[in-house]
Design an enzyme around this catalytic site. Structure first.
Site, PDB file in Angstrom:
ATOM      1  N   HIS A 225       0.698  -1.134   0.090  1.00 26.91           N
ATOM      2  CA  HIS A 225      -0.091   0.294   0.011  1.00 26.91           C
ATOM      3  C   HIS A 225       0.966   1.218  -0.245  1.00 26.91           C
ATOM      4  CE1 HIS A 225      -3.520   2.002  -0.065  1.00 26.91           C
ATOM      5  NE2 HIS A 225      -4.379   1.317   1.503  1.00 26.91           N
TER       6      HIS A 225
ATOM      7  N   ASP B 225      -8.366 -11.542 -16.116  1.00 30.62           N
ATOM      8  CA  ASP B 225      -8.850 -13.062 -16.970  1.00 30.62           C
ATOM      9  C   ASP B 225      -6.999 -13.211 -17.251  1.00 30.62           C
ATOM     10  OD1 ASP B 225      -8.747 -14.907 -18.574  1.00 30.62           O
ATOM     11  OD2 ASP B 225     -10.410 -13.657 -20.221  1.00 30.62           O
TER      12      ASP B 225
END
EC number: 2.3.2.35
Length: 440
Positions: A169, A384
């Site tokens: 982060h 994907d």
């Protein structure tokens, strides 16, 4: 199934470090962290993607080779992707700088001795899902010198796989993570060609420089993982539409968004479940890429955020129409602000430093402060790698409390909420009748 401890189900087959496929130029050796980057603890954003139909299964005797093949494919594409995402192959030098030294990202190959459905259908799915994340790593304080990107590919007995990513982060937010995942998955799908080159734009400290406020010392996460629990709640399209219609009629707000009504309901129910109900505050994080002038592109990498908040000091403030009306008012105010000079997140960090406390800790004297990260319309379910869309996308359980994470559900216009609360508060929260009316 009778859920076993992860140690009895998981076996690590391989651990390696994936370096960029070409060296990072010396001119890019050091990546400067912004003021907002520096205000964050050294934690990861952990997420996992479950793909039940990867490819036609091989014979059991060759099952280990199948995992090796998948891992090799992902490692090769990751190496190519890290050329563009070079800070994630480096190390934190200090709280202000990433040394982009091409040390590499950690990559784990794991076998899980159960079927994927046993995890996804488990009554405590939020806990069970964590089996595909590196042990003890999600949300951890990765000290200076630790890996900034950790990937794990897990293969189930049924042939399905899960790909999990722990993404520092310090360097980027949820939008940055999505950019990385889209680029990595695209390179994986097109592994037979070499034409696809990701083009992220690392913002660094060019927008939120530390020159005005000075550098920060790394804050630490103080919450106890053993005292915090996460619940996954699904708001189906039909029930969510009913909730939005009800709120619109009673509040006068035109077309209340999914995030507005869901976050308001979660805030109301969580506050009611708290031992000290009022006063309370709900803080929403904002992606400000399109709010800054000149606008930043979606492929901008960094913690490019601000906040807006609403408060509740009496029972009337906690009514859903009032909460949604106030949320709409505050987000409209936020969009009119200069999000560089009047960034409420930076102002909160500066004020917290002055008072010697962590951001959002008893914010403005409010004992109960809840945060909401809205990832709706962020297409995580379109990631994907070549095996179709994931069956589920999950967020790792962590030591945060009083936190809501919203994202699109896989089908229709529903919303999936991940709610993190203290154990005792959660037991009251999940029995709330108003909440139960609108979840699956």
């Amino acid at each position: 199934m009778a859920f076993a401890l992860p140690s009895s189900l998981v076996s690590i087959c391989d651990k390696s470090f994936i370096k960029p496929s070409s060296l990072t130029p010396s001119t890019l050796r050091f990546h400067k962290l912004s003021f907002i980057d520096q205000s964050l603890s050294n934690m990861y954003i952990p997420c996992a993607f479950f793909y039940p139909k990867v490819q036609q299964r091989l014979e059991d005797s060759k099952n280990s080779d199948e995992l090796s093949h998948i891992a090799h494919l992902l490692q090769t594409s990751l190496s190519q992707t890290l050329v563009s995402y070079y800070p994630y192959a480096g190390k934190l030098k200090d709280n202000a700088t990433v040394d982009c030294n091409d040390m590499g990202a950690e990559f784990l190959s794991v076998r899980i001795k159960c079927s994927m459905s046993e995890i996804l259908d488990h009554p405590h799915a939020s806990l069970a899902e964590s089996i595909v994340l590196p042990k003890d790593l999600p949300w951890a304080n990765n000290c200076e010198g630790g890996n900034l990107l950790v990937v794990q590919v897990s293969k189930f007995d049924c042939g399905g796989i899960a790909i999990s990513v722990c993404f520092s982060h310090k360097i980027g937010d949820g939008c940055s993570l999505l950019n990385f995942l889209n680029d990595w998955s695209s390179v994986t799908r097109d592994h037979t060609t070499t034409t696809l080159v990701p083009s992220p734009r690392f913002v660094g400290d060019s927008v939120f420089s530390t020159k005005k406020y000075g550098s920060l010392i790394t804050p630490q996460i103080l919450s106890d993982l053993n005292e915090c629990v996460q619940k996954r709640l699904i708001f189906p399209t039909d029930k969510l539409d009913a909730l939005r219609a009800k709120v619109a009629e009673e509040s006068g707000v035109k077309n209340p968004t999914r995030a507005e009504v869901v976050s308001a309901l979660l805030f109301k129910c969580a506050t009611k479940a708290s031992s000290s109900m009022l006063p309370s505050k709900l803080v929403h994080f904002l992606n400000i890429r399109t709010m800054i002038k000149p606008r930043l592109p979606r492929n901008a990498i960094g913690n490019l955020s601000s906040i807006f908040s609403i408060e509740a000091t009496n029972m009337q403030d906690m009514e859903l129409p009032t909460l949604v009306r106030n949320l709409r008012k505050e987000v409209e105010v936020a969009y009119k602000k200069d999000q560089v000079e009047q960034n409420e997140l930076i102002l909160e960090v500066v004020e917290s430093m002055r008072e010697g406390k962590l951001p959002f800790e008893n914010m403005d004297g409010y004992e109960n402060v809840y945060t909401c990260s809205n990832l709706c319309k962020y297409p995580y379910y379109t990631v994907d790698f070549g095996w179709g869309r994931p069956e589920r996308v999950c967020l790792g359980n962590g030591p945060s409390k009083n936190a809501f994470f919203l994202k699109d559900y896989k089908a229709g216009q529903g919303v999936e909420a991940r709610v993190m609360l203290h154990k005792q508060q959660m037991s009251e929260f999940e029995r709330n009748e108003e909440l139960l009316e609108f979840i699956a």
